[in-house]
Design a protein around this motif. Structure first.
Motif, PDB file in Angstrom:
ATOM      1  N   UNK A  75       0.520  -1.509  -0.163  1.00 14.94           N
ATOM      2  CA  UNK A  75      -0.432   0.268  -0.112  1.00 14.94           C
ATOM      3  C   UNK A  75       0.919   1.074  -0.406  1.00 14.94           C
ATOM      4  N   UNK A  76       1.473   0.891   0.641  1.00 13.35           N
ATOM      5  CA  UNK A  76       2.741   2.177   0.934  1.00 13.35           C
ATOM      6  C   UNK A  76       3.448   2.468  -0.914  1.00 13.35           C
ATOM      7  N   UNK A  77       3.749   1.245  -1.266  1.00 11.33           N
ATOM      8  CA  UNK A  77       4.318   1.637  -2.404  1.00 11.33           C
ATOM      9  C   UNK A  77       3.442   2.208  -3.896  1.00 11.33           C
ATOM     10  N   UNK A  78       2.346   1.825  -3.388  1.00 12.21           N
ATOM     11  CA  UNK A  78       1.037   2.267  -4.455  1.00 12.21           C
ATOM     12  C   UNK A  78       0.848   3.515  -4.234  1.00 12.21           C
ATOM     13  N   UNK A  79       0.309   4.250  -2.911  1.00 11.00           N
ATOM     14  CA  UNK A  79       0.853   5.623  -2.566  1.00 11.00           C
ATOM     15  C   UNK A  79       1.896   6.469  -3.200  1.00 11.00           C
ATOM     16  N   UNK A  80       2.945   5.878  -3.096  1.00 14.79           N
ATOM     17  CA  UNK A  80       3.924   7.113  -3.679  1.00 14.79           C
ATOM     18  C   UNK A  80       4.213   6.405  -4.644  1.00 14.79           C
ATOM     19  N   UNK A  81       3.479   5.201  -5.903  1.00 18.83           N
ATOM     20  CA  UNK A  81       4.021   5.662  -7.443  1.00 18.83           C
ATOM     21  C   UNK A  81       2.547   6.446  -7.365  1.00 18.83           C
ATOM     22  N   UNK A  82       1.443   6.366  -6.857  1.00 21.96           N
ATOM     23  CA  UNK A  82       0.114   7.207  -7.484  1.00 21.96           C
ATOM     24  C   UNK A  82       0.659   8.119  -7.692  1.00 21.96           C
ATOM     25  N   UNK A  83       1.128   8.938  -6.362  1.00 25.61           N
ATOM     26  CA  UNK A  83       1.558   9.888  -5.867  1.00 25.61           C
ATOM     27  C   UNK A  83       2.541  10.558  -7.437  1.00 25.61           C
ATOM     28  N   UNK A  84       2.985  10.050  -7.465  1.00 32.03           N
ATOM     29  CA  UNK A  84       4.089  10.109  -8.791  1.00 32.03           C
ATOM     30  C   UNK A  84       3.587  10.658 -10.494  1.00 32.03           C
ATOM     31  N   UNK A  85       2.424  10.039 -10.189  1.00 24.26           N
ATOM     32  CA  UNK A  85       1.772  10.053 -11.660  1.00 24.26           C
ATOM     33  C   UNK A  85       1.278  11.117 -11.348  1.00 24.26           C
ATOM     34  N   UNK A  86       0.885  12.313 -10.917  1.00 25.69           N
ATOM     35  CA  UNK A  86       0.943  13.817 -10.928  1.00 25.69           C
ATOM     36  C   UNK A  86      -0.846  13.909 -11.762  1.00 25.69           C
ATOM     37  N   UNK A 122      -4.839  14.083 -10.176  1.00 24.16           N
ATOM     38  CA  UNK A 122      -5.564  14.798  -8.627  1.00 24.16           C
ATOM     39  C   UNK A 122      -6.504  13.397  -8.780  1.00 24.16           C
ATOM     40  N   UNK A 123      -7.540  13.092 -10.133  1.00 20.48           N
ATOM     41  CA  UNK A 123      -8.383  12.281  -9.937  1.00 20.48           C
ATOM     42  C   UNK A 123      -7.598  10.492  -9.088  1.00 20.48           C
ATOM     43  N   UNK A 124      -6.734  10.843  -9.518  1.00 16.82           N
ATOM     44  CA  UNK A 124      -6.519   9.033  -9.991  1.00 16.82           C
ATOM     45  C   UNK A 124      -6.163   8.741  -7.696  1.00 16.82           C
ATOM     46  N   UNK A 125      -6.651   8.021  -7.739  1.00 16.16           N
ATOM     47  CA  UNK A 125      -6.757   7.183  -6.325  1.00 16.16           C
ATOM     48  C   UNK A 125      -6.097   5.765  -6.689  1.00 16.16           C
ATOM     49  N   UNK A 126      -5.337   5.783  -5.011  1.00 17.40           N
ATOM     50  CA  UNK A 126      -5.138   4.296  -4.927  1.00 17.40           C
ATOM     51  C   UNK A 126      -6.005   3.159  -5.607  1.00 17.40           C
ATOM     52  N   UNK A 127      -7.234   3.044  -5.171  1.00 19.78           N
ATOM     53  CA  UNK A 127      -8.546   2.486  -5.561  1.00 19.78           C
ATOM     54  C   UNK A 127      -8.461   2.452  -6.867  1.00 19.78           C
ATOM     55  N   UNK A 128      -8.324   3.099  -7.192  1.00 19.27           N
ATOM     56  CA  UNK A 128      -9.024   3.309  -8.840  1.00 19.27           C
ATOM     57  C   UNK A 128      -7.261   2.771 -10.197  1.00 19.27           C
ATOM     58  N   UNK A 129      -6.418   2.816  -9.621  1.00 21.14           N
ATOM     59  CA  UNK A 129      -5.088   2.413  -9.937  1.00 21.14           C
ATOM     60  C   UNK A 129      -5.599   0.696  -9.658  1.00 21.14           C
ATOM     61  N   UNK A 130      -5.463   0.467  -8.416  1.00 17.44           N
ATOM     62  CA  UNK A 130      -5.869  -1.333  -8.633  1.00 17.44           C
ATOM     63  C   UNK A 130      -6.687  -1.436  -8.992  1.00 17.44           C
ATOM     64  N   UNK A 131      -8.331  -1.173  -9.168  1.00 16.62           N
ATOM     65  CA  UNK A 131      -8.911  -1.501  -9.812  1.00 16.62           C
ATOM     66  C   UNK A 131      -8.428  -1.211 -11.544  1.00 16.62           C
ATOM     67  N   UNK A 132      -8.388  -0.734 -12.183  1.00 15.95           N
ATOM     68  CA  UNK A 132      -7.370  -0.418 -13.353  1.00 15.95           C
ATOM     69  C   UNK A 132      -6.662  -1.864 -13.656  1.00 15.95           C
ATOM     70  N   UNK A 133      -5.658  -2.507 -12.307  1.00 17.35           N
ATOM     71  CA  UNK A 133      -4.825  -3.545 -12.668  1.00 17.35           C
ATOM     72  C   UNK A 133      -5.782  -4.504 -12.675  1.00 17.35           C
ATOM     73  N   UNK A 134      -6.779  -5.131 -11.610  1.00 18.24           N
ATOM     74  CA  UNK A 134      -7.732  -6.366 -11.235  1.00 18.24           C
ATOM     75  C   UNK A 134      -8.416  -5.935 -12.291  1.00 18.24           C
ATOM     76  N   UNK A 135      -8.876  -4.892 -13.224  1.00 19.21           N
ATOM     77  CA  UNK A 135      -9.233  -5.694 -13.941  1.00 19.21           C
ATOM     78  C   UNK A 135      -8.819  -6.587 -15.724  1.00 19.21           C
ATOM     79  N   UNK A 136      -7.745  -5.316 -15.862  1.00 18.52           N
ATOM     80  CA  UNK A 136      -6.419  -5.516 -17.081  1.00 18.52           C
ATOM     81  C   UNK A 136      -6.059  -7.290 -16.685  1.00 18.52           C
ATOM     82  N   UNK A 137      -6.185  -7.603 -15.360  1.00 20.88           N
ATOM     83  CA  UNK A 137      -5.941  -8.762 -15.387  1.00 20.88           C
ATOM     84  C   UNK A 137      -6.911  -9.819 -15.580  1.00 20.88           C
ATOM     85  N   UNK A 138      -7.689  -9.287 -14.779  1.00 23.24           N
ATOM     86  CA  UNK A 138      -9.358 -10.492 -15.291  1.00 23.24           C
ATOM     87  C   UNK A 138      -9.498 -10.879 -16.504  1.00 23.24           C
TER      88      UNK A 138
END
Length: 104
Positions: free
Chosen positions: A55-66, A68-84
């Motif tokens: 979670x800490x790594x994801x928080x830092x990573x998402x913050x680097x994408x600059x 504002x509308x992207x959250x950790x939850x949205x990023x993880x959701x997109x990753x999981x959907x792509x995996x499925x």
């Protein structure tokens, strides 16, 4: 090119001991942004348990994408959907096998 920073989490050790990465071209960068960095309305939420270091790594990573509308939850959701989607056939087959019962 070997990039030791790719995944320096203990939880990623099972993925690969060493990952070879190259600098992506602009086409790959755009494709990644379009697929994974798009804001997503999560809607009704349910918590899941993952290692704190992830979670800490994801928080830092998402913050680097600059974005504002992207959250950790949205990023993880997109990753999981792509995996499925990418593994749909395998997941469906394993699900079908798992739902069958053996009659003795």
């Amino acid at each position: 090119m070997n990039n030791p920073r790719f995944c320096d989490l203990n939880t990623c050790a099972k993925a690969a001991p060493e990952v070879s990465t190259d600098f992506p071209d602009e086409k790959k960068l755009k494709a990644y942004k379009d697929e994974f960095l798009a804001p997503y309305t999560v809607g009704a939420r349910k918590g899941i348990f993952v290692p704190r270091e992830l979670v800490n790594k994801l928080a830092k990573t998402v913050a680097l994408f600059d974005n504002r509308d992207l959250t950790i939850g949205a990023y993880v959701t997109n990753i999981i959907i792509a995996h499925l989607v990418a593994n749909r056939d395998v997941i469906n087959e394993l699900t079908d096998r798992g739902s069958k019962t053996v009659v003795l």
